[in-house]
Write a protein that holds these residues in place. Structure first.
Motif, PDB file in Angstrom:
ATOM      1  N   UNK A  36      68.647-127.226   2.628  1.00 20.63           N
ATOM      2  CA  UNK A  36      68.443-126.642   3.955  1.00 20.63           C
ATOM      3  C   UNK A  36      69.068-127.465   5.072  1.00 20.63           C
ATOM      4  N   UNK A  37      69.454-128.711   4.776  1.00 19.41           N
ATOM      5  CA  UNK A  37      70.006-129.598   5.808  1.00 19.41           C
ATOM      6  C   UNK A  37      71.336-130.168   5.346  1.00 19.41           C
ATOM      7  N   UNK A  75      68.624-131.637   0.951  1.00 22.44           N
ATOM      8  CA  UNK A  75      69.565-132.125   1.956  1.00 22.44           C
ATOM      9  C   UNK A  75      70.847-132.576   1.284  1.00 22.44           C
ATOM     10  N   UNK A  76      71.985-132.309   1.948  1.00 24.43           N
ATOM     11  CA  UNK A  76      73.293-132.758   1.466  1.00 24.43           C
ATOM     12  C   UNK A  76      73.922-133.607   2.559  1.00 24.43           C
ATOM     13  N   UNK A  77      74.489-134.737   2.148  1.00 21.35           N
ATOM     14  CA  UNK A  77      75.155-135.619   3.094  1.00 21.35           C
ATOM     15  C   UNK A  77      76.622-135.731   2.697  1.00 21.35           C
ATOM     16  N   UNK A  91      60.047-135.441   2.550  1.00 23.72           N
ATOM     17  CA  UNK A  91      58.618-135.258   2.740  1.00 23.72           C
ATOM     18  C   UNK A  91      57.929-135.163   1.388  1.00 23.72           C
ATOM     19  N   UNK A  92      56.705-135.625   1.302  1.00 26.27           N
ATOM     20  CA  UNK A  92      56.001-135.692   0.018  1.00 26.27           C
ATOM     21  C   UNK A  92      55.277-134.405  -0.344  1.00 26.27           C
ATOM     22  N   UNK A  93      55.266-133.414   0.544  1.00 22.50           N
ATOM     23  CA  UNK A  93      54.467-132.218   0.320  1.00 22.50           C
ATOM     24  C   UNK A  93      55.024-131.314  -0.787  1.00 22.50           C
ATOM     25  N   UNK A  94      56.335-131.342  -1.022  1.00 24.34           N
ATOM     26  CA  UNK A  94      56.948-130.438  -1.980  1.00 24.34           C
ATOM     27  C   UNK A  94      58.104-131.122  -2.687  1.00 24.34           C
ATOM     28  N   UNK A  95      58.581-130.570  -3.808  1.00 24.65           N
ATOM     29  CA  UNK A  95      59.719-131.168  -4.522  1.00 24.65           C
ATOM     30  C   UNK A  95      60.938-131.271  -3.601  1.00 24.65           C
ATOM     31  N   UNK A  96      61.766-132.285  -3.838  1.00 24.15           N
ATOM     32  CA  UNK A  96      62.918-132.509  -2.964  1.00 24.15           C
ATOM     33  C   UNK A  96      64.157-132.866  -3.772  1.00 24.15           C
ATOM     34  N   UNK A  97      65.317-132.553  -3.178  1.00 21.79           N
ATOM     35  CA  UNK A  97      66.599-132.922  -3.756  1.00 21.79           C
ATOM     36  C   UNK A  97      67.484-133.454  -2.639  1.00 21.79           C
ATOM     37  N   UNK A  98      68.205-134.531  -2.928  1.00 23.60           N
ATOM     38  CA  UNK A  98      69.126-135.138  -1.974  1.00 23.60           C
ATOM     39  C   UNK A  98      70.463-135.307  -2.668  1.00 23.60           C
ATOM     40  N   UNK A  99      71.528-134.772  -2.049  1.00 20.03           N
ATOM     41  CA  UNK A  99      72.885-134.892  -2.587  1.00 20.03           C
ATOM     42  C   UNK A  99      73.694-135.755  -1.633  1.00 20.03           C
ATOM     43  N   UNK A 100      74.237-136.848  -2.140  1.00 22.76           N
ATOM     44  CA  UNK A 100      75.112-137.734  -1.369  1.00 22.76           C
ATOM     45  C   UNK A 100      76.501-137.573  -1.978  1.00 22.76           C
ATOM     46  N   UNK A 101      77.367-136.853  -1.255  1.00 23.58           N
ATOM     47  CA  UNK A 101      78.652-136.447  -1.823  1.00 23.58           C
ATOM     48  C   UNK A 101      79.666-137.583  -1.842  1.00 23.58           C
ATOM     49  N   UNK A 102      80.820-137.284  -2.403  1.00 28.24           N
ATOM     50  CA  UNK A 102      81.911-138.248  -2.566  1.00 28.24           C
ATOM     51  C   UNK A 102      82.372-138.826  -1.230  1.00 28.24           C
ATOM     52  N   UNK A 103      82.300-138.061  -0.155  1.00 24.55           N
ATOM     53  CA  UNK A 103      82.771-138.518   1.151  1.00 24.55           C
ATOM     54  C   UNK A 103      81.674-139.214   1.957  1.00 24.55           C
ATOM     55  N   UNK A 104      80.462-139.286   1.429  1.00 27.33           N
ATOM     56  CA  UNK A 104      79.309-139.801   2.177  1.00 27.33           C
ATOM     57  C   UNK A 104      79.166-141.310   2.054  1.00 27.33           C
ATOM     58  N   UNK A 105      78.534-141.867   3.098  1.00 32.18           N
ATOM     59  CA  UNK A 105      78.186-143.294   3.109  1.00 32.18           C
ATOM     60  C   UNK A 105      76.803-143.409   3.747  1.00 32.18           C
TER      61      UNK A 105
END
Length: 132
Positions: free
Chosen positions: A11-12, A30-32, A43-57
């Motif tokens: 979503x972000x 969230x994707x960076x 947030x701890x209320x629900x499952x989460x996924x974070x993607x840190x892409x090839x161009x991210x720092x």
């Protein structure tokens, strides 16, 4: 957790060319693609996924249930469930995870700390005796 259920939606987005200075708190996914200087926490209320892409720092601590990294992280990584390190991942910091998938080419300059999965203790078995 993620093998049985659908992954949370992304979503972000921190787009390529964007730099955020400060801590980031997000819900679900969230994707960076850009740069973040500060801690990133789901947030701890629900499952989460974070993607840190090839161009991210990212310069700061990372906390989420499912973390996918293909960019650069300077700080500790905490994956509550699964940590996926893609071929161009570079982590300078300690890594905490429950399950780890690491592709050839990924680099970690730090210590690995697997999270112990608590096994439910079962009551001891009692054998039936042949008492009259």
């Amino acid at each position: 957790m993620f093998s049985r259920k659908k992954q949370p939606p992304i979503k972000s987005l921190v787009a390529q060319g964007t730099k955020i200075e400060g801590n980031v708190l997000f819900a679900e996914g969230m994707r960076i693609d850009g740069e973040v200087v500060g801690d990133i926490r789901a947030g701890a209320e629900q499952p989460s996924i974070l993607v840190i892409s090839e161009t991210a720092r990212v310069e700061g601590a990372v906390h989420a249930d499912h973390v996918i990294i293909n960019g650069q992280v300077l700080g500790p990584v905490h994956a509550g469930e699964l940590l996926e390190l893609q071929p161009k991942a570079q982590i300078t910091g300690n890594v905490h995870y429950r399950a780890l998938e690491m592709h050839q080419g990924a680099v970690i300059a730090g210590q690995l700390f697997p999270t112990a999965v608590l096994v439910e203790e079962k009551p001891p078995l009692k054998l039936a005796s042949n008492n009259p």
